[in-house]
Motif scaffolding. Structure first.
Motif, PDB file in Angstrom:
ATOM      1  N   LEU A  77       0.826  -1.209   0.000  1.00  0.00           N
ATOM      2  CA  LEU A  77       0.000   0.000   0.000  1.00  0.00           C
ATOM      3  C   LEU A  77       0.856   1.253   0.000  1.00  0.00           C
ATOM      4  N   TYR A  78       1.947   1.236   0.790  1.00  0.00           N
ATOM      5  CA  TYR A  78       2.764   2.447   0.874  1.00  0.00           C
ATOM      6  C   TYR A  78       3.404   2.796  -0.464  1.00  0.00           C
ATOM      7  N   ARG A  79       3.709   1.737  -1.279  1.00  0.00           N
ATOM      8  CA  ARG A  79       4.309   2.000  -2.584  1.00  0.00           C
ATOM      9  C   ARG A  79       3.291   2.597  -3.552  1.00  0.00           C
ATOM     10  N   THR A  80       2.071   2.091  -3.521  1.00  0.00           N
ATOM     11  CA  THR A  80       1.044   2.643  -4.417  1.00  0.00           C
ATOM     12  C   THR A  80       0.710   4.079  -4.037  1.00  0.00           C
ATOM     13  N   VAL A  81       0.669   4.370  -2.734  1.00  0.00           N
ATOM     14  CA  VAL A  81       0.385   5.743  -2.293  1.00  0.00           C
ATOM     15  C   VAL A  81       1.489   6.686  -2.753  1.00  0.00           C
ATOM     16  N   TRP A  82       2.734   6.260  -2.569  1.00  0.00           N
ATOM     17  CA  TRP A  82       3.850   7.106  -2.984  1.00  0.00           C
ATOM     18  C   TRP A  82       3.871   7.297  -4.492  1.00  0.00           C
ATOM     19  N   GLN A  83       3.488   6.280  -5.243  1.00  0.00           N
ATOM     20  CA  GLN A  83       3.433   6.423  -6.698  1.00  0.00           C
ATOM     21  C   GLN A  83       2.404   7.472  -7.096  1.00  0.00           C
ATOM     22  N   GLN A  84       1.248   7.460  -6.420  1.00  0.00           N
ATOM     23  CA  GLN A  84       0.222   8.476  -6.703  1.00  0.00           C
ATOM     24  C   GLN A  84       0.713   9.869  -6.342  1.00  0.00           C
ATOM     25  N   VAL A  85       1.394   9.979  -5.192  1.00  0.00           N
ATOM     26  CA  VAL A  85       1.919  11.277  -4.762  1.00  0.00           C
ATOM     27  C   VAL A  85       2.934  11.804  -5.770  1.00  0.00           C
ATOM     28  N   ILE A  86       3.807  10.915  -6.243  1.00  0.00           N
ATOM     29  CA  ILE A  86       4.825  11.325  -7.223  1.00  0.00           C
ATOM     30  C   ILE A  86       4.172  11.768  -8.528  1.00  0.00           C
ATOM     31  N   ARG A  87       3.137  11.023  -8.977  1.00  0.00           N
ATOM     32  CA  ARG A  87       2.442  11.410 -10.212  1.00  0.00           C
ATOM     33  C   ARG A  87       1.809  12.789 -10.067  1.00  0.00           C
ATOM     34  N   ILE A  88       1.144  13.015  -8.922  1.00  0.00           N
ATOM     35  CA  ILE A  88       0.496  14.317  -8.695  1.00  0.00           C
ATOM     36  C   ILE A  88       1.541  15.425  -8.650  1.00  0.00           C
ATOM     37  N   ALA A  89       2.673  15.162  -7.964  1.00  0.00           N
ATOM     38  CA  ALA A  89       3.730  16.173  -7.875  1.00  0.00           C
ATOM     39  C   ALA A  89       4.284  16.512  -9.255  1.00  0.00           C
ATOM     40  N   ILE A  90       4.435  15.505 -10.098  1.00  0.00           N
ATOM     41  CA  ILE A  90       4.943  15.745 -11.456  1.00  0.00           C
ATOM     42  C   ILE A  90       3.956  16.600 -12.251  1.00  0.00           C
TER      43      ILE A  90
END
Length: 259
Positions: A77-90
């Motif tokens: 779960l923590y990896r999927t959340v971080w992936q979403q955060v990174i996408r939004i930040a980009i």
């Protein structure tokens, strides 16, 4: 579809067809179709294995095979959340960069800021793009921004002047910059401004203005004071001393009515 299933049971499928059949059987929505074939076979026991395979046996065989089909592991779960955060930040970074690029491109296309001087004349009357006006006293200078489309319309004053600020649209302000740290902004007012050496003096003749002190450090807070008719604010950048008092504006603006 039935022909493809028959080919699979008889080991006549190629690798691609075989994987497609296994994937099809893993889909719960297709179970009803296969059960229909079973029921049809039960109701017609005379059908030979040559014409149609034993669907029930095939179902059991396939169910055993599909248990061994590798599945993609679920990410923590923590990896999927971080992936979403990174996408939004980009995405946010791209949008901000695009906005700055458009702004810089637009500013590059704007004409240079206009500079007006009164020279040795007693005063000079300058009309601004929004129908505001600046009355420059002798030996004074004003620079007028070429961009008046945004909410902050700017002029920079050195010397002595009276600024007649016309009513601004909702959310817009006219900013009068004096020195490095003083900004006077208003929606509609008549303001006396005097900038000499390191001292900035503002007197409100009509209306209401905000007298803003902008600090040089990023961590320093900006101070803002509301001035109304008759209020004076005088700030010395060298000593950082601010003086506020009530005065008679006509004593400072009478030169605009001479001659």
């Amino acid at each position: 579809m039935e022909d493809l299933l028959v080919k699979y049971v008889r080991n006549e499928c190629n690798r691609e067809e075989e994987q497609w059949v296994i994937g099809w059987l893993q889909n719960p929505d297709n179970e009803a179709y296969l059960r229909g074939l079973m029921r049809k076979q039960w109701n017609n026991p005379c059908v030979t294995d040559v014409d149609s395979p034993n669907w029930q046996r095939m179902w059991l065989d396939i169910s055993q095979q599909t248990k061994h089909v590798p599945t993609e592991p679920e990410l923590p779960l923590y990896r999927t959340v971080w992936q979403q955060v990174i996408r939004i930040a980009i995405w946010v970074t791209c949008i901000i960069a695009l906005g700055f690029s458009i702004r810089l491109l637009r500013q590059a296309q704007l004409p240079a800021d206009a500079v007006y001087q009164s020279g040795d004349k007693p005063y000079r009357h300058i009309l601004l793009p929004d129908k505001s006006a600046v009355i420059l006293r002798k030996n004074s200078t004003v620079k007028v921004s070429s961009d008046w489309s945004g909410p902050n319309r700017k002029i920079w004053l050195n010397g002595e002047a009276v600024v007649l600020v016309a009513r601004q649209p909702l959310g817009f302000r006219l900013q009068i910059h004096t020195g490095n740290h003083v900004v006077t902004e208003t929606q509609e007012a008549r303001v006396y401004v005097n900038r000499k050496k390191q001292s900035s003096q503002v007197i409100v003749e009509e209306g209401t203005v905000n007298f803003i002190l902008q600090k040089s450090g990023l961590l320093d807070k900006m101070k803002e004071y509301k001035l109304e008719r008759g209020d004076m604010a005088e700030y010395n950048e060298g000593s950082t001393q601010l003086i506020r008092r009530h005065v008679k504006p006509s004593a400072y603006t009478s030169w605009t009515k001479e001659n």
